[in-house]
Design a protein around this motif. Structure first.
Motif, PDB file in Angstrom:
ATOM      1  N   GLN A 145      21.021  33.744  36.710  1.00  0.00           N
ATOM      2  CA  GLN A 145      21.109  34.756  35.657  1.00  0.00           C
ATOM      3  C   GLN A 145      21.811  36.015  36.156  1.00  0.00           C
ATOM      4  OE1 GLN A 145      17.533  35.182  33.009  1.00  0.00           O
ATOM      5  NE2 GLN A 145      16.558  33.912  34.580  1.00  0.00           N
ATOM      6  N   ALA A 146      21.490  36.414  37.392  1.00  0.00           N
ATOM      7  CA  ALA A 146      22.128  37.610  37.956  1.00  0.00           C
ATOM      8  C   ALA A 146      23.628  37.406  38.089  1.00  0.00           C
ATOM      9  CB  ALA A 146      21.516  37.938  39.319  1.00  0.00           C
ATOM     10  N   GLY A 147      24.034  36.214  38.499  1.00  0.00           N
ATOM     11  CA  GLY A 147      25.459  35.931  38.670  1.00  0.00           C
ATOM     12  C   GLY A 147      26.225  36.065  37.369  1.00  0.00           C
ATOM     13  N   ARG A 148      25.633  35.614  36.287  1.00  0.00           N
ATOM     14  CA  ARG A 148      26.298  35.713  34.985  1.00  0.00           C
ATOM     15  C   ARG A 148      26.383  37.154  34.507  1.00  0.00           C
ATOM     16  NH1 ARG A 148      23.395  31.426  31.144  1.00  0.00           N
ATOM     17  NH2 ARG A 148      24.883  32.326  29.641  1.00  0.00           N
ATOM     18  N   SER A 149      25.411  37.965  34.879  1.00  0.00           N
ATOM     19  CA  SER A 149      25.396  39.350  34.389  1.00  0.00           C
ATOM     20  C   SER A 149      26.274  40.281  35.200  1.00  0.00           C
ATOM     21  CB  SER A 149      23.958  39.880  34.380  1.00  0.00           C
ATOM     22  OG  SER A 149      23.459  39.994  35.703  1.00  0.00           O
ATOM     23  N   VAL A 150      26.752  39.828  36.362  1.00  0.00           N
ATOM     24  CA  VAL A 150      27.550  40.721  37.215  1.00  0.00           C
ATOM     25  C   VAL A 150      29.008  40.282  37.321  1.00  0.00           C
ATOM     26  CG1 VAL A 150      25.538  41.391  38.565  1.00  0.00           C
ATOM     27  CG2 VAL A 150      26.957  39.504  39.378  1.00  0.00           C
ATOM     28  N   ILE A 151      29.455  39.429  36.420  1.00  0.00           N
ATOM     29  CA  ILE A 151      30.856  38.991  36.463  1.00  0.00           C
ATOM     30  C   ILE A 151      31.796  40.180  36.322  1.00  0.00           C
ATOM     31  CG2 ILE A 151      32.634  37.652  35.276  1.00  0.00           C
ATOM     32  CD1 ILE A 151      30.494  35.589  34.616  1.00  0.00           C
ATOM     33  N   GLY A 152      31.478  41.096  35.409  1.00  0.00           N
ATOM     34  CA  GLY A 152      32.313  42.290  35.216  1.00  0.00           C
ATOM     35  C   GLY A 152      32.392  43.155  36.464  1.00  0.00           C
ATOM     36  N   LEU A 204      51.167  44.099  37.236  1.00  0.00           N
ATOM     37  CA  LEU A 204      51.327  42.827  36.542  1.00  0.00           C
ATOM     38  C   LEU A 204      50.285  41.802  36.977  1.00  0.00           C
ATOM     39  CD1 LEU A 204      55.226  42.411  36.526  1.00  0.00           C
ATOM     40  CD2 LEU A 204      53.726  42.834  34.565  1.00  0.00           C
ATOM     41  N   PHE A 205      49.815  41.902  38.194  1.00  0.00           N
ATOM     42  CA  PHE A 205      48.810  40.970  38.707  1.00  0.00           C
ATOM     43  C   PHE A 205      47.390  41.427  38.361  1.00  0.00           C
ATOM     44  CE2 PHE A 205      45.898  39.967  42.290  1.00  0.00           C
ATOM     45  CZ  PHE A 205      45.757  38.613  42.030  1.00  0.00           C
ATOM     46  N   LEU A 206      47.105  42.716  38.552  1.00  0.00           N
ATOM     47  CA  LEU A 206      45.725  43.188  38.472  1.00  0.00           C
ATOM     48  C   LEU A 206      45.259  43.490  37.047  1.00  0.00           C
ATOM     49  CD1 LEU A 206      45.514  45.447  41.650  1.00  0.00           C
ATOM     50  CD2 LEU A 206      44.750  43.087  41.346  1.00  0.00           C
ATOM     51  N   VAL A 207      46.156  43.938  36.173  1.00  0.00           N
ATOM     52  CA  VAL A 207      45.730  44.222  34.795  1.00  0.00           C
ATOM     53  C   VAL A 207      45.257  42.949  34.093  1.00  0.00           C
ATOM     54  CG1 VAL A 207      46.520  44.969  32.515  1.00  0.00           C
ATOM     55  CG2 VAL A 207      47.050  46.353  34.527  1.00  0.00           C
ATOM     56  N   PRO A 208      46.038  41.839  34.122  1.00  0.00           N
ATOM     57  CA  PRO A 208      45.522  40.604  33.517  1.00  0.00           C
ATOM     58  C   PRO A 208      44.251  40.105  34.198  1.00  0.00           C
ATOM     59  CG  PRO A 208      47.890  40.465  33.847  1.00  0.00           C
ATOM     60  CD  PRO A 208      47.431  41.679  34.583  1.00  0.00           C
ATOM     61  N   THR A 209      44.139  40.328  35.515  1.00  0.00           N
ATOM     62  CA  THR A 209      42.925  39.920  36.218  1.00  0.00           C
ATOM     63  C   THR A 209      41.714  40.670  35.678  1.00  0.00           C
ATOM     64  OG1 THR A 209      44.177  39.459  38.249  1.00  0.00           O
ATOM     65  CG2 THR A 209      41.799  39.782  38.471  1.00  0.00           C
ATOM     66  N   GLY A 210      41.888  41.968  35.423  1.00  0.00           N
ATOM     67  CA  GLY A 210      40.802  42.754  34.845  1.00  0.00           C
ATOM     68  C   GLY A 210      40.394  42.234  33.478  1.00  0.00           C
ATOM     69  N   TYR A 211      41.383  41.907  32.631  1.00  0.00           N
ATOM     70  CA  TYR A 211      41.077  41.363  31.306  1.00  0.00           C
ATOM     71  C   TYR A 211      40.389  39.999  31.417  1.00  0.00           C
ATOM     72  CZ  TYR A 211      43.661  44.967  28.771  1.00  0.00           C
ATOM     73  OH  TYR A 211      44.063  46.163  28.223  1.00  0.00           O
ATOM     74  N   LEU A 212      40.805  39.194  32.408  1.00  0.00           N
ATOM     75  CA  LEU A 212      40.189  37.881  32.602  1.00  0.00           C
ATOM     76  C   LEU A 212      38.711  38.016  32.953  1.00  0.00           C
ATOM     77  CD1 LEU A 212      40.269  34.809  32.963  1.00  0.00           C
ATOM     78  CD2 LEU A 212      41.049  35.185  35.323  1.00  0.00           C
ATOM     79  N   PHE A 213      38.403  38.914  33.888  1.00  0.00           N
ATOM     80  CA  PHE A 213      36.997  39.106  34.246  1.00  0.00           C
ATOM     81  C   PHE A 213      36.207  39.675  33.078  1.00  0.00           C
ATOM     82  CE2 PHE A 213      38.332  38.582  38.683  1.00  0.00           C
ATOM     83  CZ  PHE A 213      37.229  37.910  39.205  1.00  0.00           C
ATOM     84  N   GLY A 214      36.834  40.534  32.279  1.00  0.00           N
ATOM     85  CA  GLY A 214      36.161  41.057  31.095  1.00  0.00           C
ATOM     86  C   GLY A 214      35.835  39.963  30.103  1.00  0.00           C
ATOM     87  N   TRP A 215      36.783  39.051  29.904  1.00  0.00           N
ATOM     88  CA  TRP A 215      36.547  37.917  28.992  1.00  0.00           C
ATOM     89  C   TRP A 215      35.448  37.013  29.529  1.00  0.00           C
ATOM     90  CZ3 TRP A 215      37.122  32.594  29.713  1.00  0.00           C
ATOM     91  CH2 TRP A 215      37.002  31.826  28.542  1.00  0.00           C
ATOM     92  N   LEU A 216      35.487  36.736  30.852  1.00  0.00           N
ATOM     93  CA  LEU A 216      34.461  35.890  31.468  1.00  0.00           C
ATOM     94  C   LEU A 216      33.082  36.526  31.348  1.00  0.00           C
ATOM     95  CD1 LEU A 216      36.323  34.688  34.694  1.00  0.00           C
ATOM     96  CD2 LEU A 216      35.755  33.309  32.696  1.00  0.00           C
ATOM     97  N   ALA A 217      33.030  37.852  31.535  1.00  0.00           N
ATOM     98  CA  ALA A 217      31.750  38.550  31.440  1.00  0.00           C
ATOM     99  C   ALA A 217      31.157  38.406  30.045  1.00  0.00           C
ATOM    100  CB  ALA A 217      31.941  40.032  31.789  1.00  0.00           C
ATOM    101  N   ASN A 218      31.979  38.509  29.008  1.00  0.00           N
ATOM    102  CA  ASN A 218      31.499  38.349  27.638  1.00  0.00           C
ATOM    103  C   ASN A 218      31.150  36.883  27.338  1.00  0.00           C
ATOM    104  OD1 ASN A 218      31.772  41.069  26.920  1.00  0.00           O
ATOM    105  ND2 ASN A 218      33.940  40.808  26.419  1.00  0.00           N
ATOM    106  N   ARG A 219      31.952  35.987  27.907  1.00  0.00           N
ATOM    107  CA  ARG A 219      31.747  34.555  27.636  1.00  0.00           C
ATOM    108  C   ARG A 219      30.440  34.052  28.252  1.00  0.00           C
ATOM    109  NH1 ARG A 219      30.541  30.170  27.017  1.00  0.00           N
ATOM    110  NH2 ARG A 219      31.743  28.277  26.714  1.00  0.00           N
ATOM    111  N   PHE A 220      30.102  34.508  29.433  1.00  0.00           N
ATOM    112  CA  PHE A 220      28.934  33.974  30.143  1.00  0.00           C
ATOM    113  C   PHE A 220      27.773  34.957  30.215  1.00  0.00           C
ATOM    114  CE2 PHE A 220      32.544  31.596  31.922  1.00  0.00           C
ATOM    115  CZ  PHE A 220      32.101  30.301  31.676  1.00  0.00           C
TER     116      PHE A 220
END
Length: 224
Positions: A145-152, A204-220
């Motif tokens: 549970q902790a792992g899912r809540s700290v993806i962001g 170009l590398f880090l901005v999409p990475t930030g959005y990806l982690f944001g999406w993962l955080a909401n998804r899980f």
């Protein structure tokens, strides 16, 4: 953009960022494992383990990364003779991985510890009531549970690690900042152009990475 019309300069840039990518991914893997272990120590009922985890976090969170990397080179390699590869570039790379991993693990630990605090205490108490040990409670109930809540937060740590990887130049890792310095030394009239290219690649590398982690955080995210 005359600097980057030379294929040798393009290869220099690509090689520099390839080292950044390798440093980031390998260090992230080690830091994740070490950070989870430290988080387990910090919430452990054993005082010695709690003290060790707390000391680790306080030391590395308050020590400049440059000093950690310099220590790895001059103390571990030069003084103690720790040799991780016969190839000097690979040896410096692995020394950089050690420094980045132990440093970043402190931040991973705190991210996971904050995630542990979001798990209702009643779940751990119920698990103890049915006879589960601390390690079983941690592995089966709390950490998933902790792992899912700290993806962001882990995404922010990963992005910081990618940027911190440029500091490895102080111990001879020929990554992007070293490539940038070489290009500026050879093309003093194109400093702004070179800076914009290197900064643009990071963006170009880090901005999409930030959005990806944001999406993962909401998804899980854990729904309570």
């Amino acid at each position: 953009m005359h600097v980057f019309q030379d294929s040798a300069n393009v290869d220099l840039v690509l090689n520099g960022f390839s080292w950044i990518l390798r440093l980031t991914l390998v260090s992230a893997a080690f830091a994740l494992v070490l950070g989870i272990l430290l988080a387990a120590m910090r919430v452990s009922p054993v005082p010695v383990l709690r003290g060790f985890g707390t000391a680790w976090v306080n030391i590395f969170r308050n020590t400049p990364l440059t000093l950690v990397l310099v220590f790895c080179y001059f103390a571990l390699f030069s003084t103690l003779g720790l040799k991780l590869s016969d190839n000097i570039e690979l040896n410096n790379f692995w020394l950089g991985v050690i420094g980045l991993s132990v440093y970043t693990a402190a931040f991973v630990c705190e991210a996971f510890r904050s995630g542990v605090n979001t798990v209702p205490a009643g779940q751990a108490e119920a698990a103890r009531a049915i006879g589960l040990t601390f390690s079983q409670i941690l592995r089966i109930i709390i950490l998933p549970q902790a792992g899912r809540s700290v993806i962001g937060p882990l995404g922010s740590v990963f992005i910081a690690l990618a940027k911190n990887s440029t500091v490895a130049v102080v111990i001879g890792v020929l990554e992007a900042s070293d490539a940038m310095r070489s290009l500026i030394n050879d093309n003093g009239d194109a400093v702004i152009e070179i800076f914009l290219v290197f900064a643009g690649i990071f963006v170009l590398f880090l901005v999409p990475t930030g959005y990806l982690f944001g999406w993962l955080a909401n998804r899980f995210a854990v729904r309570r």
